[in-house]
Each structure stands twice: as structure tokens, then as C-alpha cells.
Design an enzyme around this catalytic site. Structure first.
Site, mmCIF file in Angstrom:
data_model
loop_
_atom_site.group_PDB
_atom_site.id
_atom_site.type_symbol
_atom_site.label_atom_id
_atom_site.label_comp_id
_atom_site.label_asym_id
_atom_site.label_seq_id
_atom_site.Cartn_x
_atom_site.Cartn_y
_atom_site.Cartn_z
ATOM 1 N N SER A 57 21.057 -36.262 12.736
ATOM 2 C CA SER A 57 20.941 -36.487 13.982
ATOM 3 C C SER A 57 22.182 -36.605 14.758
ATOM 4 C CB SER A 57 20.183 -37.897 13.835
ATOM 5 O OG SER A 57 18.649 -37.861 13.284
ATOM 6 N N CYS A 64 -2.522 -3.775 7.108
ATOM 7 C CA CYS A 64 -1.941 -4.214 8.369
ATOM 8 C C CYS A 64 -2.410 -3.117 9.336
ATOM 9 C CB CYS A 64 -0.463 -4.517 8.672
ATOM 10 S SG CYS A 64 0.468 -3.104 8.061
ATOM 11 N N ASP A 96 25.724 -36.644 -2.271
ATOM 12 C CA ASP A 96 25.547 -35.699 -3.651
ATOM 13 C C ASP A 96 26.452 -34.406 -3.366
ATOM 14 O OD1 ASP A 96 23.748 -37.600 -4.634
ATOM 15 O OD2 ASP A 96 22.096 -36.615 -4.121
ATOM 16 N N GLU A 136 0.714 -1.233 0.154
ATOM 17 C CA GLU A 136 -0.049 0.231 -0.107
ATOM 18 C C GLU A 136 0.916 1.058 0.122
ATOM 19 O OE1 GLU A 136 -2.098 -2.939 2.428
ATOM 20 O OE2 GLU A 136 -0.146 -2.618 2.097
ATOM 21 N N LEU A 139 14.536 -39.827 4.541
ATOM 22 C CA LEU A 139 13.981 -38.404 5.124
ATOM 23 C C LEU A 139 12.537 -38.306 4.700
ATOM 24 C CD1 LEU A 139 14.008 -36.059 7.017
ATOM 25 C CD2 LEU A 139 15.291 -34.649 5.314
ATOM 26 N N GLU A 176 14.061 -31.035 -0.470
ATOM 27 C CA GLU A 176 14.998 -31.906 -1.328
ATOM 28 C C GLU A 176 15.798 -33.013 -0.628
ATOM 29 O OE1 GLU A 176 16.481 -30.131 -4.580
ATOM 30 O OE2 GLU A 176 15.168 -28.353 -4.854
ATOM 31 N N ALA A 211 20.613 -47.449 -8.052
ATOM 32 C CA ALA A 211 21.010 -48.163 -6.864
ATOM 33 C C ALA A 211 22.057 -47.609 -6.303
ATOM 34 C CB ALA A 211 21.031 -49.580 -7.260
ATOM 35 N N ARG A 247 20.379 -21.026 -8.357
ATOM 36 C CA ARG A 247 21.243 -20.121 -9.261
ATOM 37 C C ARG A 247 20.848 -20.169 -10.395
ATOM 38 N NH1 ARG A 247 23.258 -24.503 -6.897
ATOM 39 N NH2 ARG A 247 22.936 -26.049 -9.013
ATOM 40 N N TRP A 271 21.543 -36.302 -14.568
ATOM 41 C CA TRP A 271 20.446 -36.050 -14.198
ATOM 42 C C TRP A 271 19.088 -36.703 -14.637
ATOM 43 C CZ3 TRP A 271 20.548 -31.984 -10.856
ATOM 44 C CH2 TRP A 271 21.805 -31.311 -10.911
#
Length: 378
Positions: free
Chosen positions: A231, A84, A209, A58, A305, A300, A173, A216, A179
């Protein structure tokens, strides 16, 4: 009072388009756009939320009107989120509109922030300004889905991203995954990283990885926070994810003083949040991220996980890039425990399907709401 679609459609669409320009800029504040139309029907000003501590939509629109020499007295303001009414880093936008002498404010979405909700509209009405709730509410909510989640649930909106083959493989595996999808899908994935306040991964992905997990491939005004679930604090101090730009949080379950110091020497912040099984308490982690102002959390990670997040019912949305290729044996999206009946499966509904280069981008949300299930035994 509800404004008719014909009355608000065009300027509200423009306000929503402006709000989208705040993606990658305004967090932890919501993405808001504002258009001011004069009493004569001409455009007076337009603007969107700036970086945290900067002007809200605003105020930007009022400044734009001033730079044009436009008179906003008696004007109609179209804004994608309720103005607000409280003092934060900036003065209340409702007060700025009152002081400007506008006659009418059309709002797409009520602010879910309990400090604002309904109070901004009430302040405008108390000053004699007509308030209408116009179209665009669903679009504004989707654009601010993380902010809404943080205000209503105290935690971020968790989006889990994966690139998979036709047979559901996210890697070979041996862990090779670069990719599976094409260049267009990878750029699109960076646009979703840009949307997020933080990007989440696990220590397994970091070690295998060595990703950077920054933005980017698309332009951005800021880098999301990077978050590692680790952990035992096994993230190598040399990991690329710890390097600038941006900040890093590491959530652990065991407070190993030497490993903590090694990570802190790389400017990472370590938080120890164990659960009863000696793993990171993922729900507590999301609550902590919510307290830190994280709106959208973009995950990702690997199949372990991913499975933990899904099994705990913490995933709000899946972002899946489907590549037109078959990999055969390999790693899956999530290492969930086997089920014996189909009605035990986690259900999702498609909310978006779009071709991106040679691949498909799938957006899915849980139906019914996610519920805790079992994990694949280690």
C-alpha cells in the site's frame, strides 16, 4: 452428439496428458492437447500448445503427422478444448483442420472464450466435419481452471498456498518459518508456482523473509510474474524479489513519487489502486491482472494479506501443506476477526489429500461460495 466413453477414452486420455505438458509454457493461452488417429486406427500425430505466439495443439499434431508421412484425410481428431475459430497470433485451428481434410473431431470441453465458444465447432460442422463432445471435459476444465476463470469472471483463479503445523501455525511468533515442511513439499510447492501465471505476496513477507518467489526446484520454460501488495510502496529496492528472472508488479494505494521511482529503477511496474480505506483494492487488482492475461494467481503471503483475500471472498482454492509437528504459539494462516458462532466460520471442502514426503498436501475449495467477512482489527 456425444461420443461414447469407449470410443474416446484412450486417445482423449493421451490428449489430456499432452495438454499437461503445456503447464509453465502456454500462458496466457489454455493448455490443450491433440491426438490424430487415422482412418485405419493408427496414430497419425500428437501435440500440445506451445508458448504464446507459437503453434496451438492442433497445428502441432498436424505437423507431427506430416513429419511421420501420415495421411490425415478422413482421420479423427481428439482435442481437449474446442478448436479456435478466430485470428489471434496464430490462424484459426478450425480452419487448419478443415484444410487438412479430417473427417471427425472429438472435443472434451467447449472453449469459454466468447470469441470462440461454439464457433469453432460450428465452423467444423459447416465444412462437413462430424463434431462430437467426448469425455475428459472435467479434466480439461481443471487443467485450465485459470483460463476458464479469466474468460468467465474477468479475473484469475486465486490459489492461496500455506505451510502449517498440526496446530495451524505458519511461523513462530518472531516470523521464523523456514522450514515447517520438508524438502519434498517445498519442491511440490514450486511445481504449483510453475502452474501459475503470477505469484502474489505482501510487503510484510518481502521485508521479513526477503523471498525470491521464482521457480527453482522444478524445471520450467518461463518464470511467473511476481506481484507485491504494498500500500505505501515500502518494498526495499534491494529486495530479492525484484531481481531477475521474471517481471514484477507492485500494487500500491499511495503514489509516493520517490518510492515509485526507486522501484521503477529496479524494473518493477507500479500500479496505484486504492480503496476507500487507503489500502490496495484487491478486487480491482485481480481485475487488472485478468486484463493482463493472468490465468492462475498463486498467493504465498502472511496472515494479514491472507485474511484480507479470504475476507473479501477472493480465494478460490487453498493449497495447504500440513507438517506433522506442533509449534505452540506463533502466527496463523489468516488473521481473521473472532467469530461468536460456528456457523459464521468460512467453510471449505476437501478436493484432494495426498502425502508428499513426510507432509500432507491438502486442496480445498470454499463451500458455500466465499463471502465477505470481517478482518482482525489491526
Amino acid at each position: 452428439m456425444t461420443a461414447s466413453p469407449s470410443d474416446v477414452a484412450a486417445p482423449m486420455r493421451e490428449a489430456l496428458a499432452l495438454a499437461a505438458h503445456a503447464v509453465g509454457l502456454s500462458d496466457p493461452n489454455p493448455r490443450v492437447g491433440c491426438v490424430i488417429v487415422g482412418a485405419d486406427g493408427r496414430l497419425c500425430g500428437r501435440g500440445h500448445t506451445q508458448e504464446a505466439g507459437g503453434a496451438h495443439a492442433e497445428v502441432m499434431a498436424l505437423r507431427d503427422a506430416e513429419s511421420r508421412g501420415a495421411d490425415v484425410r478422413g482421420a479423427t481428431v481428439y482435442v481437449t478444448l474446442e478448436p479456435c475459430s478466430h485470428h489471434g497470433r496464430m490462424p484459426p485451428c478450425a480452419e487448419a483442420l478443415v484444410a487438412a481434410g479430417v473427417a471427425r473431431v472429438v472435443i472434451a470441453l467447449r472453449d469459454p472464450n466468447p470469441l470462440v465458444s461454439g464457433r469453432g465447432a460450428a465452423r467444423l460442422e459447416a465444412a462437413g466435419i462430424a463434431v462430437e463432445w467426448g469425455g475428459g471435459g472435467e479434466e480439461s476444465r481443471e487443467l485450465n481452471i485459470g483460463f476458464v476463470s479469466r474468460m468467465e469472471r474477468g479475473r484469475p483463479w486465486l490459489r492461496l498456498k500455506a505451510a502449517v503445523s498440526l496446530d495451524g501455525r505458519t511461523a513462530l511468533a518472531d516470523g521464523t518459518s523456514q522450514w515447517i515442511t520438508g524438502e519434498a513439499a517445498r519442491s511440490d510447492g514450486h511445481a504449483w508456482r510453475k502452474r501459475a501465471s503470477a505469484v502474489l505476496t505482501g510487503v510484510g513477507t518481502v521485508r521479513e523473509d526477503d523471498p525470491r518467489l521464482d521457480v527453482r526446484l522444478v524445471a520450467t520454460a518461463r518464470q511467473p510474474l511476481r506481484v507485491i501488495v504494498d500500500s505505501r510502496l515500502e518494498t526495499p529496492p534491494t529486495a530479492r524479489i525484484l531481481a531477475p528472472p521474471g517481471s514484477v508488479l507492485v500494487y500500491g494505494a499511495v503514489d509516493d513519487a520517490a518510492r515509485r521511482q526507486a522501484l521503477e529503477d529496479q524494473r518493477a511496474e507500479v500500479i496505484v489502486l486504492p480503496n476507500a480505506r487507503g489500502k490496495v483494492d484487491l478486487a480491482a487488482m485481480l481485475a487488472d491482472l485478468g486484463r493482463r492475461g493472468i490465468n492462475e494467481l498463486h498467493a504465498e503471503a502472511g496472515e494479514k494479506l491472507n485474511a484480507s483475500l479470504l475476507a473479501a471472498g477472493l480465494v478460490d482454492e487453498l493449497l495447504v501443506y500440513l507438517a506433522p509437528r506442533l509449534l505452540g504459539s506463533g502466527r496463523g494462516l489468516a488473521a481473521l476477526a473472532p467469530i461468536v458462532r460456528l456457523d459464521e466460520a468460512l467453510g471449505f471442502a476437501f478436493t484432494g489429500v495426498e502425502r508428499v514426503g513426510a507432509d500432507l498436501r491438502l486442496l480445498l475449495r470454499p463451500v458455500p461460495p466465499a463471502r465477505p467477512i470481517a478482518l482482525q482489527p489491526a
